[in-house]
Design a protein around this motif. Structure first.
Motif, PDB file in Angstrom:
ATOM      1  N   ALA A  60      -2.873  -4.263   7.305  1.00  0.00           N
ATOM      2  CA  ALA A  60      -1.757  -5.204   7.469  1.00  0.00           C
ATOM      3  C   ALA A  60      -0.679  -5.035   6.412  1.00  0.00           C
ATOM      4  CB  ALA A  60      -2.304  -6.630   7.416  1.00  0.00           C
ATOM      5  N   TRP A  61      -1.073  -4.769   5.151  1.00  0.00           N
ATOM      6  CA  TRP A  61      -0.066  -4.730   4.087  1.00  0.00           C
ATOM      7  C   TRP A  61       0.832  -3.505   4.207  1.00  0.00           C
ATOM      8  CZ3 TRP A  61       1.292  -8.997   2.029  1.00  0.00           C
ATOM      9  CH2 TRP A  61       0.355 -10.033   1.899  1.00  0.00           C
ATOM     10  N   GLY A  62       0.266  -2.390   4.615  1.00  0.00           N
ATOM     11  CA  GLY A  62       1.083  -1.193   4.822  1.00  0.00           C
ATOM     12  C   GLY A  62       2.130  -1.459   5.899  1.00  0.00           C
TER      13      GLY A  62
ATOM     14  N   CYS B   4       2.417   4.011  -4.127  1.00  0.00           N
ATOM     15  CA  CYS B   4       1.176   3.317  -3.761  1.00  0.00           C
ATOM     16  C   CYS B   4       1.229   1.826  -4.087  1.00  0.00           C
ATOM     17  CB  CYS B   4       0.008   3.970  -4.490  1.00  0.00           C
ATOM     18  SG  CYS B   4      -1.568   3.249  -4.040  1.00  0.00           S
ATOM     19  N   ASP B   5       0.911   1.030  -3.073  1.00  0.00           N
ATOM     20  CA  ASP B   5       0.703  -0.400  -3.281  1.00  0.00           C
ATOM     21  C   ASP B   5      -0.745  -0.546  -3.750  1.00  0.00           C
ATOM     22  OD1 ASP B   5       0.148  -3.064  -3.148  1.00  0.00           O
ATOM     23  OD2 ASP B   5       0.786  -3.352  -1.064  1.00  0.00           O
ATOM     24  N   CYS B   6      -0.911  -0.782  -5.034  1.00  0.00           N
ATOM     25  CA  CYS B   6      -2.246  -0.885  -5.657  1.00  0.00           C
ATOM     26  C   CYS B   6      -2.592  -2.339  -5.952  1.00  0.00           C
ATOM     27  CB  CYS B   6      -2.231  -0.135  -6.989  1.00  0.00           C
ATOM     28  SG  CYS B   6      -2.961   1.477  -6.960  1.00  0.00           S
TER      29      CYS B   6
ATOM     30  N   GLY C 268       6.565 -10.539  -6.785  1.00  0.00           N
ATOM     31  CA  GLY C 268       5.339 -10.072  -6.139  1.00  0.00           C
ATOM     32  C   GLY C 268       5.451  -8.675  -5.565  1.00  0.00           C
ATOM     33  N   SER C 269       4.380  -8.236  -4.937  1.00  0.00           N
ATOM     34  CA  SER C 269       4.399  -6.909  -4.322  1.00  0.00           C
ATOM     35  C   SER C 269       5.339  -6.900  -3.120  1.00  0.00           C
ATOM     36  CB  SER C 269       2.997  -6.497  -3.906  1.00  0.00           C
ATOM     37  OG  SER C 269       2.265  -6.193  -5.067  1.00  0.00           O
ATOM     38  N   ARG C 270       5.538  -8.058  -2.533  1.00  0.00           N
ATOM     39  CA  ARG C 270       6.452  -8.137  -1.382  1.00  0.00           C
ATOM     40  C   ARG C 270       7.849  -7.651  -1.755  1.00  0.00           C
ATOM     41  NH1 ARG C 270       5.347 -10.716   3.947  1.00  0.00           N
ATOM     42  NH2 ARG C 270       3.382 -11.763   3.666  1.00  0.00           N
TER      43      ARG C 270
ATOM     44  N   ILE D  15       1.472   4.674   0.617  1.00  0.00           N
ATOM     45  CA  ILE D  15       0.092   4.326   0.997  1.00  0.00           C
ATOM     46  C   ILE D  15      -0.285   2.979   0.364  1.00  0.00           C
ATOM     47  CG2 ILE D  15      -0.696   6.732   1.231  1.00  0.00           C
ATOM     48  CD1 ILE D  15      -1.983   6.508  -1.534  1.00  0.00           C
ATOM     49  N   THR D  16      -1.340   2.378   0.886  1.00  0.00           N
ATOM     50  CA  THR D  16      -1.868   1.131   0.324  1.00  0.00           C
ATOM     51  C   THR D  16      -3.299   1.434  -0.097  1.00  0.00           C
ATOM     52  OG1 THR D  16      -0.536  -0.046   1.958  1.00  0.00           O
ATOM     53  CG2 THR D  16      -2.202  -1.339   0.780  1.00  0.00           C
ATOM     54  N   SER D  17      -3.547   1.454  -1.400  1.00  0.00           N
ATOM     55  CA  SER D  17      -4.868   1.938  -1.852  1.00  0.00           C
ATOM     56  C   SER D  17      -6.004   1.053  -1.362  1.00  0.00           C
ATOM     57  CB  SER D  17      -4.905   2.057  -3.368  1.00  0.00           C
ATOM     58  OG  SER D  17      -4.507   0.836  -3.953  1.00  0.00           O
ATOM     59  N   ASN D  18      -5.758  -0.257  -1.319  1.00  0.00           N
ATOM     60  CA  ASN D  18      -6.807  -1.155  -0.825  1.00  0.00           C
ATOM     61  C   ASN D  18      -6.168  -2.178   0.104  1.00  0.00           C
ATOM     62  OD1 ASN D  18      -9.657  -2.229  -1.039  1.00  0.00           O
ATOM     63  ND2 ASN D  18      -8.522  -4.043  -1.688  1.00  0.00           N
ATOM     64  N   GLU D  19      -6.577  -2.167   1.348  1.00  0.00           N
ATOM     65  CA  GLU D  19      -6.044  -3.125   2.313  1.00  0.00           C
ATOM     66  C   GLU D  19      -6.872  -4.400   2.219  1.00  0.00           C
ATOM     67  OE1 GLU D  19      -3.513  -3.586   4.156  1.00  0.00           O
ATOM     68  OE2 GLU D  19      -2.504  -1.643   4.325  1.00  0.00           O
TER      69      GLU D  19
ATOM     70  N   GLN E 216      -2.283 -10.993  -9.288  1.00  0.00           N
ATOM     71  CA  GLN E 216      -3.176 -12.143  -9.065  1.00  0.00           C
ATOM     72  C   GLN E 216      -4.551 -11.819  -8.475  1.00  0.00           C
ATOM     73  OE1 GLN E 216      -0.205 -11.671  -7.600  1.00  0.00           O
ATOM     74  NE2 GLN E 216      -0.202 -12.126  -5.427  1.00  0.00           N
ATOM     75  N   LYS E 217      -4.920 -10.524  -8.456  1.00  0.00           N
ATOM     76  CA  LYS E 217      -6.269 -10.190  -7.989  1.00  0.00           C
ATOM     77  C   LYS E 217      -7.127  -9.719  -9.167  1.00  0.00           C
ATOM     78  CE  LYS E 217      -3.709  -9.431  -3.990  1.00  0.00           C
ATOM     79  NZ  LYS E 217      -4.173 -10.455  -3.118  1.00  0.00           N
ATOM     80  N   ASN E 218      -6.700  -8.643  -9.796  1.00  0.00           N
ATOM     81  CA  ASN E 218      -7.496  -8.061 -10.878  1.00  0.00           C
ATOM     82  C   ASN E 218      -6.856  -8.157 -12.248  1.00  0.00           C
ATOM     83  OD1 ASN E 218      -9.939  -7.081  -9.989  1.00  0.00           O
ATOM     84  ND2 ASN E 218      -9.068  -5.213  -9.160  1.00  0.00           N
TER      85      ASN E 218
HETATM   86  C1  LIG Z   1      -2.317  -5.006  -0.760  1.00  0.00           C
HETATM   87  C2  LIG Z   1      -1.344  -6.123  -0.951  1.00  0.00           C
HETATM   88  N1  LIG Z   1      -0.031  -5.839  -0.982  1.00  0.00           N
HETATM   89  C3  LIG Z   1       0.894  -6.795  -1.147  1.00  0.00           C
HETATM   90  C4  LIG Z   1       0.532  -8.119  -1.299  1.00  0.00           C
HETATM   91  C5  LIG Z   1       1.609  -9.167  -1.467  1.00  0.00           C
HETATM   92  O1  LIG Z   1       1.630  -9.595  -2.779  1.00  0.00           O
HETATM   93  P1  LIG Z   1       2.585 -10.796  -3.235  1.00  0.00           P
HETATM   94  O2  LIG Z   1       2.110 -12.017  -2.541  1.00  0.00           O
HETATM   95  O3  LIG Z   1       2.379 -10.843  -4.722  1.00  0.00           O
HETATM   96  O4  LIG Z   1       3.971 -10.436  -2.869  1.00  0.00           O
HETATM   97  C6  LIG Z   1      -0.817  -8.470  -1.273  1.00  0.00           C
HETATM   98  C7  LIG Z   1      -1.212  -9.883  -1.423  1.00  0.00           C
HETATM   99  O5  LIG Z   1      -2.278 -10.308  -1.138  1.00  0.00           O
HETATM  100  C8  LIG Z   1      -1.778  -7.439  -1.097  1.00  0.00           C
HETATM  101  O6  LIG Z   1      -3.070  -7.729  -1.054  1.00  0.00           O
END
Ligand SMILES: Cc1ncc(COP(=O)(O)O)c(C=O)c1O
Length: 370
Positions: free
Chosen positions: A108-110, A178-180, A81-83, A154-158, A202-204
């Motif tokens: 929050a994600w940033g 960038c976290d996209c 995942g992005s984590r 940066i986080t393009s979409n929070e 898992q979003k787009n």
């Molecule tokens: C902007 C953003 N970054 C990171 C994550 C974390 O992604 P993952 O659960 O795949 O690690 C999410 C999950 O919702 C997110 O929306």
């Protein structure tokens, strides 16, 4: 309208895993028993088989073309995942023990990305909207980057706060990371202005289980050979996403989603136009109902993907969620950390789903506004 959840598809506003295009699901259903040419299910083929290698190449090539990825960028697929990218990015990009990276915090994600980078090395917060509960984005002038930053994150979409940055990143000498995750493939982006882009699917982009990484060639040179193999970007780039067994099914579905975007939607500019139209429908309801629906994000940074808003009381919000679900409009609850309502209207959410939500919102407001 009361609908039977067992016989009809609901309009699912989940923030992720999220709705997928129906034509993609139909294709998955057809290939599940017998993938044409393979003689077995897509779930049963080796990641080294010709059938899967064809899927992998077709998926990469379609994504490269949709996103217009320049030749000097690598695209590969990871798990975790992005984590995991919150850690992998600093682990690969910091070049010395006293190096530091800049973080712009628009939600929050940033913050979660920063938390992990702090375990790897020094960090500098360039901008943080915590004081206003992450309802805004910085102006170019507000951003004073460090002269020696290894990168700017940066986080393009929070996704939680519903705040989105422009597609063009801030102007900085350092590579932009960038976290996209929650807006990849929703609009064209100038990839050549970024150093590294990562996005879970898992979003787009597909089902959960695969994360896309796009990285400029020169940044791969930074990956230290002593990093554990799986955590090394260079290993993955060189192994063409086959360093270990990749999530074959998720990659296959991502390929179908990419083909849907190319053939049925007509590319990312068309997708953006559709997304703008859908988002405007929701934000119009918020704007005409200030006293009842309170939008969270300031108008100049409202997310096209996640519309976040509050109702007058928590009881009213609970009633809203219950009535919406009874009408087949599900998963509208805001993230547990912020509460309220969140309508996630990613690529695959049809216009009619958004229109149904807006009509429900107006009706609910008219019945409950004092
Ligand atoms: C902007 C953003 N970054 C990171 C994550 C974390 O992604 P993952 O659960 O795949 O690690 C999410 C999950 O919702 C997110 O929306």
């Amino acid at each position: 309208m009361t609908i039977s959840p067992l016989t009809e598809r609901l309009f699912n506003f989940s923030a992720g895993p999220a709705a997928l295009p129906v034509s993609v699901l139909e294709q998955v259903r057809d290939d599940l028993l017998l993938l044409p040419g393979a003689g077995v299910s897509v779930l049963e083929i080796s990641h080294r088989s010709p059938a899967f290698l064809e899927i992998l190449e077709a998926t990469k090539s379609c994504l490269r073309s949709l996103l217009d990825i320049p030749e000097n960028y690598q695209l590969f697929f990871l798990q975790g995942g992005s984590r995991l990218q919150f850690s992998m990015a600093p682990m690969n990009l910091y070049r010395s023990a006293d190096a530091s990276a800049d973080y712009v915090l628009t939600g929050a994600w940033g913050n979660k990305a920063l938390e992990q980078a702090r375990k790897v090395g020094k960090t500098h917060v360039v901008w943080d909207a915590a004081e206003t509960s992450y309802d805004r984005i910085p102006s170019e002038e507000a951003l004073e980057f460090s002269a020696d930053a290894e990168y700017v994150h940066i986080t393009s979409n929070e996704t939680i706060h519903g705040v989105q940055l422009p597609a063009t990143p801030p102007n900085t000498e350092a590579p932009v990371v960038c976290d996209c995750s929650s807006d990849i493939l929703s609009r064209p982006i100038p990839i050549d202005q970024y150093g590294l882009i990562y996005a879970c699917s898992q979003k787009n982009a597909g089902p959960a289980g695969v994360t896309m990484v796009i990285i400029r060639d020169d940044l791969l040179e930074r990956s230290d050979a002593n990093l554990p193999g799986y955590l090394n970007y260079r290993e993955h780039a060189e192994a063409n996403s086959l360093y270990n067994t990749p999530p074959t099914f998720a990659i296959y579905v991502m390929g179908l989603v990419a083909r849907w975007l190319q053939d049925e939607v007509g590319g990312l500019a068309n997708m953006e136009a559709r997304n703008r139209e859908k988002a405007a429908l929701v934000y119009d309801v918020l704007d005409e109902s200030h006293d009842f629906f309170r939008g969270h994000a300031q108008p100049n940074c409202r997310s096209l993907m996640n519309a976040t808003f509050r109702l007058p009381t928590a009881e009213c919000e609970a009633e809203f969620l219950k009535s919406a679900a009874a009408q087949g409009l599900t998963d509208l609850k805001g993230h547990r950390s912020v509460g309220g309502i969140r309508a996630s209207i990613y690529n695959a959410m049809p216009r009619e789903g958004v229109a149904a939500l807006c009509s429900f919102m107006r009706d609910f407001r008219d019945r409950h506004a004092s």
